[in-house]
Design a protein around this motif. Structure first.
Motif, PDB file in Angstrom:
ATOM      1  N   LEU A   1       0.775  -1.201  -0.117  1.00 46.83           N
ATOM      2  CA  LEU A   1      -0.025  -0.117   0.075  1.00 46.83           C
ATOM      3  C   LEU A   1       0.913   1.309  -0.023  1.00 46.83           C
ATOM      4  N   ILE A   2       1.970   1.164   0.601  1.00 47.03           N
ATOM      5  CA  ILE A   2       2.921   2.409   0.652  1.00 47.03           C
ATOM      6  C   ILE A   2       3.643   2.529  -0.559  1.00 47.03           C
TER       7      ILE A   2
ATOM      8  N   LYS B   1       3.938   5.659  -5.645  1.00 45.32           N
ATOM      9  CA  LYS B   1       3.969   5.767  -7.203  1.00 45.32           C
ATOM     10  C   LYS B   1       2.780   6.808  -7.430  1.00 45.32           C
ATOM     11  N   ARG B   2       1.580   6.901  -6.490  1.00 46.13           N
ATOM     12  CA  ARG B   2       0.676   7.776  -7.009  1.00 46.13           C
ATOM     13  C   ARG B   2       1.125   9.264  -6.682  1.00 46.13           C
ATOM     14  N   HIS B   3       1.924   9.339  -5.665  1.00 41.25           N
ATOM     15  CA  HIS B   3       2.684  11.014  -5.542  1.00 41.25           C
ATOM     16  C   HIS B   3       3.407  11.253  -6.450  1.00 41.25           C
ATOM     17  N   VAL B   4       4.472  10.281  -6.996  1.00 47.85           N
ATOM     18  CA  VAL B   4       5.281  10.457  -7.865  1.00 47.85           C
ATOM     19  C   VAL B   4       4.476  10.869  -9.323  1.00 47.85           C
ATOM     20  N   GLU B   5       3.574  10.044  -9.693  1.00 49.67           N
ATOM     21  CA  GLU B   5       2.704  10.415 -10.838  1.00 49.67           C
ATOM     22  C   GLU B   5       1.923  11.608 -11.073  1.00 49.67           C
TER      23      GLU B   5
ATOM     24  N   PRO C   1       9.506   2.021  -8.900  1.00 51.47           N
ATOM     25  CA  PRO C   1       9.816   0.662  -7.853  1.00 51.47           C
ATOM     26  C   PRO C   1      11.263   0.258  -8.302  1.00 51.47           C
ATOM     27  N   HIS C   2      11.825  -0.103  -7.171  1.00 53.43           N
ATOM     28  CA  HIS C   2      13.097  -0.766  -7.588  1.00 53.43           C
ATOM     29  C   HIS C   2      13.315  -2.018  -7.873  1.00 53.43           C
ATOM     30  N   SER C   3      14.661  -2.482  -8.640  1.00 55.28           N
ATOM     31  CA  SER C   3      14.601  -3.631  -9.202  1.00 55.28           C
ATOM     32  C   SER C   3      14.805  -4.631  -8.194  1.00 55.28           C
TER      33      SER C   3
ATOM     34  N   PRO D   1      15.381   5.947  -4.386  1.00 51.05           N
ATOM     35  CA  PRO D   1      15.189   7.105  -4.134  1.00 51.05           C
ATOM     36  C   PRO D   1      15.117   8.106  -5.188  1.00 51.05           C
ATOM     37  N   THR D   2      13.965   9.071  -5.066  1.00 54.07           N
ATOM     38  CA  THR D   2      13.418   9.894  -5.835  1.00 54.07           C
ATOM     39  C   THR D   2      13.645  11.176  -5.613  1.00 54.07           C
TER      40      THR D   2
END
Length: 176
Positions: A28-29, A34-38, A53-55, A63-64
Motif C-alpha cells: 500500500l505504501i 507511486k501515486r505521489h510521483v505520478e 519501484p526498485h529492481s 530514491p526519488t
C-alpha cells in the motif's frame, strides 16, 4: 550534490550491511509513493532521479527527487512515507515557510541553512512536530517522536512518550 550522493547509494535488504534500505513496509505504501510521483509529474514536475519501484523487489522504491513540483501536487498535501523528495522553488524565506505550512499534516520538516539565526527562525515557524536542519535522519528512540495537525497528537519515545498514559492531578491544601 544530492543527486550525486543518491547515485552512489547501494540499495539492499536490511540483512545486508552494505546497502541503504529503501524497503517499504507494505504494498500500500509503494502504491501511495507511486501515486505521489505520478501526480507530481502530471502537475509539471520533472524526475531528477529514481521515480519507480526498485529492481530489488516489490517492496523497494528507488530514491526519488522531483523538481519543479507544483503547489497543487498531492506530495505537498499528504504525508509520503517513502524515499521521495519534492523540490519547490521559492523567492523568500516567508514564501518557503508558507509553502511548507500549507498542509493538513505536520509530522516532520527538513531544510538546509548555514545561518544559525535563520535556522532557529525557520524551525520555530514550521508547523511540524520535528525539524531536521541540515539532517535527514532525525528519528531515534531518545527523541519525542510525533507530529501536529492531522499527523497526530502526543509523542512516543523519550520521557514524553509516557505523558499520554499519565493522569495529572492538582491538589491544593489549605488551612492545615
Amino acid at each position: 550534490m544530492v543527486l550525486e550522493q543518491l547515485a552512489n547509494l547501494v540499495s539492499g535488504h536490511m540483512m545486508v550491511k552494505t546497502g541503504k534500505r529503501f524497503l517499504l513496509t507494505s504494498f500500500l505504501i509503494i502504491k501511495e509513493v507511486k501515486r505521489h510521483v505520478e501526480d507530481a509529474l502530471q502537475n509539471g514536475g520533472k524526475v531528477l532521479c529514481g521515480g519507480k519501484p526498485h529492481s530489488l523487489g516489490r517492496t523497494f522504491f528507488e530514491p526519488t527527487v522531483i523538481s519543479e513540483v507544483s503547489n497543487k501536487a498531492v506530495v505537498l498535501q499528504e504525508e509520503t512515507f517513502g524515499p521521495l523528495a519534492a523540490l519547490v522553488k521559492f523567492n523568500t524565506e516567508a514564501e518557503a515557510i508558507a509553502i511548507a505550512n500549507n498542509c493538513r499534516h505536520g509530522l516532520a520538516g527538513y531544510f538546509y541553512s548555514q545561518d544559525i539565526s535563520q535556522a532557529w527562525r525557520v524551525a520555530e515557524q514550521m508547523e511540524v512536530g520535528m525539524v531536521g536542519i541540515n539532517e535527514g535522519l532525525i528519528s531515534m528512540d531518545a527523541i519525542p517522536f510525533g507530529g501536529v495537525k492531522e499527523s497526530g497528537l502526543g509523542r512516543e519515545g523519550s520521557k514524553y512518550g509516557l505523558d499520554d498514559y499519565m493522569e495529572m492531578k492538582y491538589i491544593c491544601f489549605g488551612g492545615i
